[in-house]
Enzyme design. Structure first.
Site, PDB file in Angstrom:
ATOM      1  NE  ARG A 124      -2.507  -1.854  -0.941  1.00  0.00           N
ATOM      2  CZ  ARG A 124      -2.746  -3.110  -0.791  1.00  0.00           C
ATOM      3  NH1 ARG A 124      -3.615  -3.721   0.214  1.00  0.00           N
ATOM      4  NH2 ARG A 124      -2.529  -4.023  -1.750  1.00  0.00           N
ATOM      5  CB  SER A 131      -9.059  -1.554   4.242  1.00  0.00           C
ATOM      6  OG  SER A 131      -9.431  -2.598   3.545  1.00  0.00           O
ATOM      7  CD  GLU A 173      -5.897   0.881   2.212  1.00  0.00           C
ATOM      8  OE1 GLU A 173      -5.661  -0.063   2.772  1.00  0.00           O
ATOM      9  OE2 GLU A 173      -6.520   1.216   1.290  1.00  0.00           O
TER      10      GLU A 173
HETATM   11  C1  LIG Z   1     -15.553   0.583  -1.348  1.00  0.00           C
HETATM   12  C2  LIG Z   1     -13.978   0.727  -1.526  1.00  0.00           C
HETATM   13  C3  LIG Z   1     -13.314  -0.387  -1.606  1.00  0.00           C
HETATM   14  C4  LIG Z   1     -11.814  -0.028  -1.832  1.00  0.00           C
HETATM   15  N1  LIG Z   1     -11.126  -1.506  -2.065  1.00  0.00           N
HETATM   16  C5  LIG Z   1     -10.002  -1.242  -2.083  1.00  0.00           C
HETATM   17  C6  LIG Z   1      -8.957  -2.076  -2.412  1.00  0.00           C
HETATM   18  O1  LIG Z   1      -9.613  -3.440  -2.270  1.00  0.00           O
HETATM   19  N2  LIG Z   1      -7.632  -2.421  -2.473  1.00  0.00           N
HETATM   20  C7  LIG Z   1      -7.152  -1.002  -2.368  1.00  0.00           C
HETATM   21  O2  LIG Z   1      -5.788  -0.975  -2.621  1.00  0.00           O
HETATM   22  N3  LIG Z   1      -7.787   0.147  -2.293  1.00  0.00           N
HETATM   23  C8  LIG Z   1      -9.287   0.092  -2.190  1.00  0.00           C
HETATM   24  N4  LIG Z   1     -10.208   1.092  -1.814  1.00  0.00           N
HETATM   25  C9  LIG Z   1      -9.322   2.373  -1.862  1.00  0.00           C
HETATM   26  C10 LIG Z   1      -9.320   3.267  -3.245  1.00  0.00           C
HETATM   27  O3  LIG Z   1     -10.497   2.851  -4.183  1.00  0.00           O
HETATM   28  C11 LIG Z   1      -8.092   3.247  -4.019  1.00  0.00           C
HETATM   29  O4  LIG Z   1      -6.934   3.651  -3.222  1.00  0.00           O
HETATM   30  C12 LIG Z   1      -8.102   3.953  -5.369  1.00  0.00           C
HETATM   31  O5  LIG Z   1      -6.958   3.302  -6.172  1.00  0.00           O
HETATM   32  C13 LIG Z   1      -8.282   5.494  -5.076  1.00  0.00           C
HETATM   33  O6  LIG Z   1      -8.437   6.060  -6.551  1.00  0.00           O
HETATM   34  P1  LIG Z   1      -9.167   7.420  -6.693  1.00  0.00           P
HETATM   35  O7  LIG Z   1      -9.051   7.766  -8.196  1.00  0.00           O
HETATM   36  O8  LIG Z   1     -10.584   7.348  -5.880  1.00  0.00           O
HETATM   37  O9  LIG Z   1      -8.131   8.411  -5.854  1.00  0.00           O
HETATM   38  P2  LIG Z   1      -8.466   9.789  -4.697  1.00  0.00           P
HETATM   39  O10 LIG Z   1      -9.177   9.152  -3.562  1.00  0.00           O
HETATM   40  O11 LIG Z   1      -9.392  10.637  -5.640  1.00  0.00           O
HETATM   41  O12 LIG Z   1      -6.986  10.109  -4.308  1.00  0.00           O
HETATM   42  C14 LIG Z   1      -6.266   9.390  -3.578  1.00  0.00           C
HETATM   43  C15 LIG Z   1      -4.905   9.830  -3.444  1.00  0.00           C
HETATM   44  O13 LIG Z   1      -4.100   9.813  -4.757  1.00  0.00           O
HETATM   45  C16 LIG Z   1      -3.824  11.013  -5.301  1.00  0.00           C
HETATM   46  N5  LIG Z   1      -4.075  11.206  -6.575  1.00  0.00           N
HETATM   47  C17 LIG Z   1      -5.317  10.876  -7.178  1.00  0.00           C
HETATM   48  N6  LIG Z   1      -4.936  10.927  -8.460  1.00  0.00           N
HETATM   49  C18 LIG Z   1      -3.637  11.193  -8.798  1.00  0.00           C
HETATM   50  C19 LIG Z   1      -2.775  11.306  -9.990  1.00  0.00           C
HETATM   51  N7  LIG Z   1      -3.192  11.323 -11.124  1.00  0.00           N
HETATM   52  N8  LIG Z   1      -1.625  11.644  -9.635  1.00  0.00           N
HETATM   53  C20 LIG Z   1      -1.064  11.634  -8.400  1.00  0.00           C
HETATM   54  N9  LIG Z   1      -1.780  11.612  -7.302  1.00  0.00           N
HETATM   55  C21 LIG Z   1      -3.116  11.101  -7.457  1.00  0.00           C
HETATM   56  C22 LIG Z   1      -4.755  12.028  -4.372  1.00  0.00           C
HETATM   57  O14 LIG Z   1      -4.210  13.233  -4.281  1.00  0.00           O
HETATM   58  C23 LIG Z   1      -4.796  11.468  -3.067  1.00  0.00           C
HETATM   59  O15 LIG Z   1      -3.711  11.609  -2.291  1.00  0.00           O
HETATM   60  C24 LIG Z   1     -11.324   1.068  -1.705  1.00  0.00           C
HETATM   61  C25 LIG Z   1     -12.095   2.304  -1.503  1.00  0.00           C
HETATM   62  C26 LIG Z   1     -13.682   2.114  -1.336  1.00  0.00           C
HETATM   63  C27 LIG Z   1     -14.258   3.242  -1.184  1.00  0.00           C
END
Ligand SMILES: Cc1cc2nc3c(=O)[nH]c(=O)nc-3n(C[C@H](O)[C@H](O)[C@H](O)COP(=O)(O)OP(=O)(O)OC[C@H]3O[C@@H](n4cnc5c(N)ncnc54)[C@H](O)[C@@H]3O)c2cc1C
Length: 356
Positions: free
Chosen positions: A166, A244, A338
Site C-alpha cells: 500500500r 479499508s 490507509e
Molecule cells: C468501497 C471501497 C473499496 C476499496 N477497496 C480497495 C481495495 O480492495 N484495495 C485497495 O488498494 N484500495 C481500495 N480502496 C481504496 C481506493 O479505491 C483506491 O486507493 C483507489 O486507487 C483510489 O483512487 P481514486 O481515484 O479514488 O483516488 P482519490 O481518492 O481521488 O485520491 C487518492 C490519493 O491519490 C492522489 N491522486 C489521485 N490521482 C492522482 C494522480 N493522477 N496523480 C497523483 N496523485 C493522485 C490524491 O491526491 C490522493 O492523495 C477502496 C475504496 C472504497 C471506497
C-alpha cells in the site's frame, strides 16, 4: 459544478474548496497544476475520491479533478505470437473498474482479482492498489508523471516506483508527482494469473497457485467484495467508506510473537510479519456496526469506517481514533490509516509498535 469535497468523495464528507478545476485533457491537468504551483496555491489532486478523508473545514486551495481519458493497447513486437503479451497505456483519469472489466474481456491477464475497486487508474500506483492476492505492481511496466519540483515530465520504470505494501514513491512524496498515465504489461490468455488468495481459491474450487478462467475470477471477486460492502452502492451505507480504513500492521517478529496464538500471521520477504487489522479490531471488542447513528463500522466488515448518512469528518475520525486506542490498549499495536487525510489528522502513530 460541485462546491464541497463531500460531493467528490466516497465517504461524502469534506467542506468547501476555494477553487475546483476539472481537467479532462493532459494539457489542462498539467496547466492547472503549474498555475496553482506558480501562484503558491495549495494543491489537492482528486480523481475518484475513494481514498480521501477531507476535513470539515474543506481545502483552502485549488482542487484539480483528474478526468483525463484514453486506453491505448499495442501488441508486443516483434514476435507477438511467441510472447503473447500486450502493452497498454491508460490515462490517469480513466475509471479503474471499467478498465478491469475491459481487460478481462480482452484476455489481458493480471488485474482480474482487482475487480470492483473504485477510483481511477492514475491513483492505483500511488498506494499500489491490491486485493485478493494481486497488486498493480505485478503488471505496471511504467508510470509517466508530471514532476512539480523540477517542472518536467518523468517516466518511472516499475522497478523505480518504490512499490511496497500500500505504498510507492508517489505516496511517499505527495507534493511532487502527478500521475499522467500508467503503462501495463499483460500476458494474454483466457486463464487468470495464479490465484494466490486462499478465500478466493476456495470460492473458485481451485488450489492456491492454480489458474482459473478469468471471468470466473472476476465474478468470484465481485461476489466476495459485495458481501463485504466493498463495491460502491449508493443505496448501501456500508459502502459509504474509503474501503479499508487501516492497513494490515507489519510487525517485528518479537511483536508478532506477543499476539495470541490464533491471530493471523503472514511472514514477509523482509523478515517482518503482517497481521490482520480486521482481526485486531474485532478481538479488541469492536464488532461490525460499532459506532453511532452517524459514523459506524460497516455492518459487513470491521475494516471499513462508514458514513451512515449525516456524518462529519470529525465523527469519522473520532471513531477511527477510538479504534486505534482500543487496539493499542488490547494488543500494543498502533493501527495506521490507509486513506489520505487532508487538513485533518489522527493521533500520532506510536512508531514502536509497527515496522514502518
Ligand atoms: C468501497 C471501497 C473499496 C476499496 N477497496 C480497495 C481495495 O480492495 N484495495 C485497495 O488498494 N484500495 C481500495 N480502496 C481504496 C481506493 O479505491 C483506491 O486507493 C483507489 O486507487 C483510489 O483512487 P481514486 O481515484 O479514488 O483516488 P482519490 O481518492 O481521488 O485520491 C487518492 C490519493 O491519490 C492522489 N491522486 C489521485 N490521482 C492522482 C494522480 N493522477 N496523480 C497523483 N496523485 C493522485 C490524491 O491526491 C490522493 O492523495 C477502496 C475504496 C472504497 C471506497
Amino acid at each position: 459544478m460541485p462546491e464541497t469535497l463531500a460531493e467528490l468523495t466516497t465517504l461524502r464528507v469534506g467542506g468547501p474548496a476555494t477553487e475546483i478545476v476539472h481537467a479532462s485533457t493532459e494539457q489542462a491537468l498539467v496547466g492547472a497544476v503549474r498555475s496553482a504551483d506558480a501562484a503558491g496555491s495549495p494543491l489537492l489532486l482528486v480523481a475518484g475520491g475513494s481514498n480521501l478523508v477531507v476535513s470539515d473545514g474543506g481545502f483552502d486551495g485549488t482542487v484539480v479533478r483528474v478526468a483525463t481519458r484514453g486506453i491505448h493497447a499495442s501488441t508486443d513486437e516483434p514476435d507477438a505470437a511467441v510472447c503473447g503479451g500486450v502493452t497498454v497505456t491508460v490515462a490517469a483519469g480513466e475509471p479503474w473498474e471499467p478498465f478491469v472489466e475491459h481487460a478481462v474481456e480482452q484476455g489481458w491477464v493480471g488485474i482480474e482479482a482487482l475487480s470492483g475497486i473504485p477510483g481511477s487508474v492514475g491513483a492505483t500506483p500511488v498506494q499500489n492498489v491490491g486485493a485478493y492476492g494481486q497488486e498493480v505492481a505485478d503488471t505496471v511496466a511504467s508510470v509517466r508523471c508530471w514532476d512539480r519540483v523540477d517542472d518536467v515530465q518523468r517516466t518511472f520504470a516499475a522497478a523505480d516506483c518504490g512499490f511496497g505494501y500500500r505504498t510507492s514513491r508517489f505516496k511517499q512524496d505527495p507534493a511532487r508527482y502527478v500521475v499522467l498515465d500508467v503503462t501495463f504489461q499483460f500476458r494474454t490468455g483466457r486463464l487468470s494469473a495464479p490465484v494466490r488468495y486462499a478465500e478466493l481459491a476456495r470460492t473458485l474450487g481451485v488450489q492456491v497457485g492454480a489458474r482459473a478462467p478469468m471471468r470466473d475470477v472476476r465474478e468470484a471477486v465481485l461476489t466476495l467484495r459485495r458481501a463485504k460492502g466493498m463495491v460502491l452502492d449508493a443505496a448501501d451505507h456500508d459502502t459509504w467508506s474509503a474501503g479499508s480504513f487501516f492497513t494490515n500492521p507489519l510487525l517485528a517478529p518479537d511483536a508478532a510473537d506477543r499476539l495470541p496464538q490464533d491471530a493471523p500471521r503472514w511472514a514477509q520477504p523482509d523478515g517482518s510479519v503482517k497481521t490482520s487489522a480486521a482481526w485486531l479490531i474485532e478481538h479488541s471488542g469492536f464488532s461490525r456496526g460499532y459506532g453511532s447513528r452517524r459514523a459506524a463500522l460497516s455492518g459487513k466488515h470491521t475494516l471499513a469506517i462508514t458514513n451512515r448518512g449525516g456524518a462529519s469528518t470529525a465523527d469519522l475520525l473520532d471513531l477511527a481514533a477510538e479504534i486505534q486506542r482500543g487496539v493499542h490498549r488490547t494488543y500494543g499495536v498502533w493501527l495506521v490509516n490507509e486513506p489520505v487525510l487532508v487538513g485533518c489528522d489522527l493521533p500520532a502513530v506510536d512508531e514502536s509498535t509497527t515496522v514502518r
